[in-house]
Design a protein around this motif. Structure first.
Motif, short mmCIF file in Angstrom:
data_model
loop_
_atom_site.label_atom_id
_atom_site.label_comp_id
_atom_site.label_asym_id
_atom_site.label_seq_id
_atom_site.Cartn_x
_atom_site.Cartn_y
_atom_site.Cartn_z
N UNK A 79 -8.66 -9.92 1.62
CA UNK A 79 -9.00 -10.24 0.23
C UNK A 79 -9.36 -9.00 -0.56
N UNK A 80 -10.11 -8.10 0.07
CA UNK A 80 -10.48 -6.86 -0.61
C UNK A 80 -9.26 -5.98 -0.86
N UNK A 81 -8.33 -5.98 0.10
CA UNK A 81 -7.09 -5.22 -0.08
C UNK A 81 -6.30 -5.78 -1.29
N UNK A 123 0.81 -1.22 0.00
CA UNK A 123 0.00 0.00 0.00
C UNK A 123 0.84 1.27 0.00
N UNK A 124 1.75 1.40 0.96
CA UNK A 124 2.50 2.65 1.09
C UNK A 124 3.48 2.84 -0.05
N UNK A 125 4.02 1.74 -0.55
CA UNK A 125 4.90 1.79 -1.72
C UNK A 125 4.15 2.37 -2.92
N UNK A 126 2.94 1.91 -3.16
CA UNK A 126 2.14 2.41 -4.27
C UNK A 126 1.75 3.86 -4.06
N UNK A 127 1.37 4.20 -2.84
CA UNK A 127 0.95 5.57 -2.55
C UNK A 127 2.11 6.56 -2.70
N UNK A 128 3.25 6.17 -2.20
CA UNK A 128 4.40 7.09 -2.23
C UNK A 128 4.83 7.43 -3.65
N UNK A 129 4.71 6.46 -4.56
CA UNK A 129 5.27 6.66 -5.89
C UNK A 129 4.26 7.04 -6.96
N UNK A 168 -8.66 4.67 -5.56
CA UNK A 168 -8.44 3.31 -5.07
C UNK A 168 -7.41 3.27 -3.94
N UNK A 169 -6.38 4.12 -4.03
CA UNK A 169 -5.40 4.19 -2.94
C UNK A 169 -6.04 4.71 -1.66
N UNK A 170 -6.92 5.69 -1.78
CA UNK A 170 -7.63 6.19 -0.60
C UNK A 170 -8.54 5.10 -0.01
N UNK A 171 -9.16 4.35 -0.88
CA UNK A 171 -10.02 3.26 -0.42
C UNK A 171 -9.19 2.16 0.24
N UNK A 172 -8.04 1.89 -0.31
CA UNK A 172 -7.16 0.85 0.23
C UNK A 172 -6.70 1.19 1.64
N UNK A 173 -6.44 2.46 1.91
CA UNK A 173 -5.90 2.84 3.21
C UNK A 173 -6.85 2.59 4.36
#
Length: 526
Positions: A466-468, A429-435, A455-460
């Motif tokens: 499973x949803x993550x 999650x944080x890797x995707x958000x940061x970049x 989607x990143x906001x929803x993921x957090x």
């Protein structure tokens, strides 16, 4: 084939360096010097020019060298476990976490660590580091007895994993923090800084106040040896006892199991290159053509001698986040790349072998790489050759890691290499958000996709595993569809040590190079 010519030149250079090292001769008495001494030397790369943990990613160095610790940490299976916090719970609103701070912990200067001091340390991190808010937005820190209550502006499902990132290591803010950059921070780890020579060497000594019990070693010297052949020779000569970031081609030197231990780990890192959309690479067609021109399978299998798996997606196949399910529209197809460019108005106007844009602008892309990882140079040089074949002019700019960070943050590049741990908080999650989050301070490429942000906001705020997973797969596919990034490969990680070393372990989250368990075999000191 030009790629094979590159392989030959790289191998020749390696032989020349090896001959030079052998010609100079390593002092074999080094092996005897370590006996009867309770100290070791470690060969490392990507050295820091400061030990201030809020600067860039240098907190990783402070953690790796056994100096600093965090409230939580990862075990060898990548699970979040207690460290300076004994336990934690999350309220039903998802925005409030209670961490019980461990009693009996002292900083390396003898000062007792209290919840209040942990609070001040976290506040300092958020004040000084722009990266901190990419993990979570801190709303309030409250002390309640031995508990530290962390309140965020919205639910953060992975907050305990966030706090395991070395950025959040706990320092003593009562000391002279202006000296932390040059003298090292006052932390709680098994070792403390004795001396620090930026880009050259860091020496740590036993922390006599360490809360975790007796520390096995008196001193550890971390020596910066960027060149992997030189680092390999240093381990063979006994100059160092532990070598990090050696590659497949070095393994033949360490097959004697009576002298060496070799550990390997399928990578949780991705090597990729940002493509800066604030310049000529704003044209998706050009980015697609670049991706289709790169023979990443050959780079991994041939140039890196099988020491990597070829890249496709943000997250490597070693993690279960849909690698095989993801569809890559821009796999290796140089003829398709050429056709795409011609159909969209790219042509060689001045007959110099390189294309101009549809507007007649010359294309000369600066590819920024850093010098401490050999595979990065291989990827860059191979890309330069491959892209020349479709008429794209690449100039490689090799800089120090510290300079690369500055250029990345300033957005001063066309292509910029990056090698990063993808599960630094337990999942990507944080890797995707940061970049790739449009508002991330680390995203200086101009990449923006409204759906990715949503989607990143929803993921957090999503707790269901499973949803993550499904969200992470969807985010990856969107990033790939945008042709925003070159995913080169996923390298195998090696840790090679002298047989005299015990309990040097390879962790999937590579924050822990030196721990309170590493020691010298008793027989080796007799």
């Amino acid at each position: 084939m030009k790629i094979m010519q590159l392989k030959k030149s790289v191998m020749t250079a390696g032989v020349l360096v090896t001959c030079f090292v052998l010609g100079c001769g390593r002092n074999q008495e080094k092996k005897e010097e370590v006996k009867n001494k309770n100290e070791i030397t470690v060969g490392v790369t990507s050295f820091a020019d400061t030990l201030e943990p809020t600067e860039q990613y240098f907190s990783w160095v402070v953690s790796r060298y056994g100096i600093g610790e965090t409230l939580t940490k990862f075990d060898q299976k990548g699970r979040v476990i207690p460290s300076l916090a004994e336990s934690w719970i999350n309220y039903e609103d998802g925005r409030t976490w209670i961490f019980k701070i461990r009693k009996g912990v002292k900083f390396s200067d003898g000062t007792e660590m209290t919840p209040e001091m942990v609070k001040k340390s976290l506040e300092r991190t958020f004040e000084l580091s722009n990266r901190a808010k990419t993990f979570f937005n801190l709303q309030e820190l409250v002390i309640d007895g031995q508990n530290l209550i962390i309140k965020t502006d919205k639910p953060v499902a992975g907050l305990p994993g966030c706090l395991a990132d070395p950025l959040f290591l706990v320092v003593n803010t009562q000391g002279d923090t202006d000296l932390y950059a040059s003298k090292g921070p006052i932390c709680t780890g098994p070792y403390m800084v004795e001396s620090f020579d930026p880009t050259e060497q860091c020496v740590v000594i036993k922390n006599n106040y360490y809360w975790g019990g007796e520390v096995p070693l008196d001193k550890i010297s971390f020596k910066c040896i960027d060149d992997q052949i030189t680092r390999s020779m240093a381990l063979q000569s006994g100059e160092i006892q532990i070598a990090y970031n050696l590659k497949t081609e070095n393994l033949l030197d360490f097959q004697d199991v009576t002298k060496y231990n070799i550990q390997s780990l399928d990578s949780l890192r991705t090597t990729f290159a940002f493509m800066n959309e604030n310049g000529v690479l704003k044209d998706k067609v050009l980015r697609q053509a670049i991706l289709r021109a790169l023979d990443k399978e050959t780079y991994a299998k041939t140039l890196l001698e099988g020491g990597a798996k070829s890249g496709k997606a943000p997250v490597p196949p070693t993690l279960d986040f849909g690698f095989e399910e993801l569809i890559d529209e821009n796999t290796y197809n140089p003829e398709s790349a050429k056709k795409l460019l011609v159909e969209n108005g790219y042509k060689d106007i001045d007959n110099d072998g390189y294309l101009e844009t549809p507007n007649g602008e010359k294309i000369e892309l600066e590819f920024v790489i850093y010098s401490s990882r050999e595979e990065l140079k291989v990827y860059a040089q191979a890309s330069q050759i491959s892209l020349k074949e479709i008429g794209i002019n690449i100039k490689i700019n090799t800089v120090s890691y510290e300079t690369l960070l500055d250029l990345r943050d300033a957005g001063k590049f066309d292509l910029l290499i990056w090698n990063v741990l993808v599960a630094n908080t337990g999942d990507p999650e944080k890797y995707l958000r940061e970049n790739w989050y449009s508002k991330s301070p680390s995203n200086q490429t101009g990449y923006k996709n409204k759906k990715v942000d949503e989607l990143l906001d929803k993921l957090s705020v999503e707790y269901n595993k499973d949803l993550r997973r499904n969200l992470i797969i969807e985010i990856q596919q969107l990033i790939m569809n945008d042709a925003s990034t070159i995913f080169f490969g996923y390298e195998t990680t090696y840790l090679i040590t002298s047989k005299d070393i015990e309990n040097a372990l390879l962790y999937p989250t590579d924050y822990y190079w030196v721990t309170d368990k590493i020691s010298i075999r008793k027989e080796s000191k007799e």
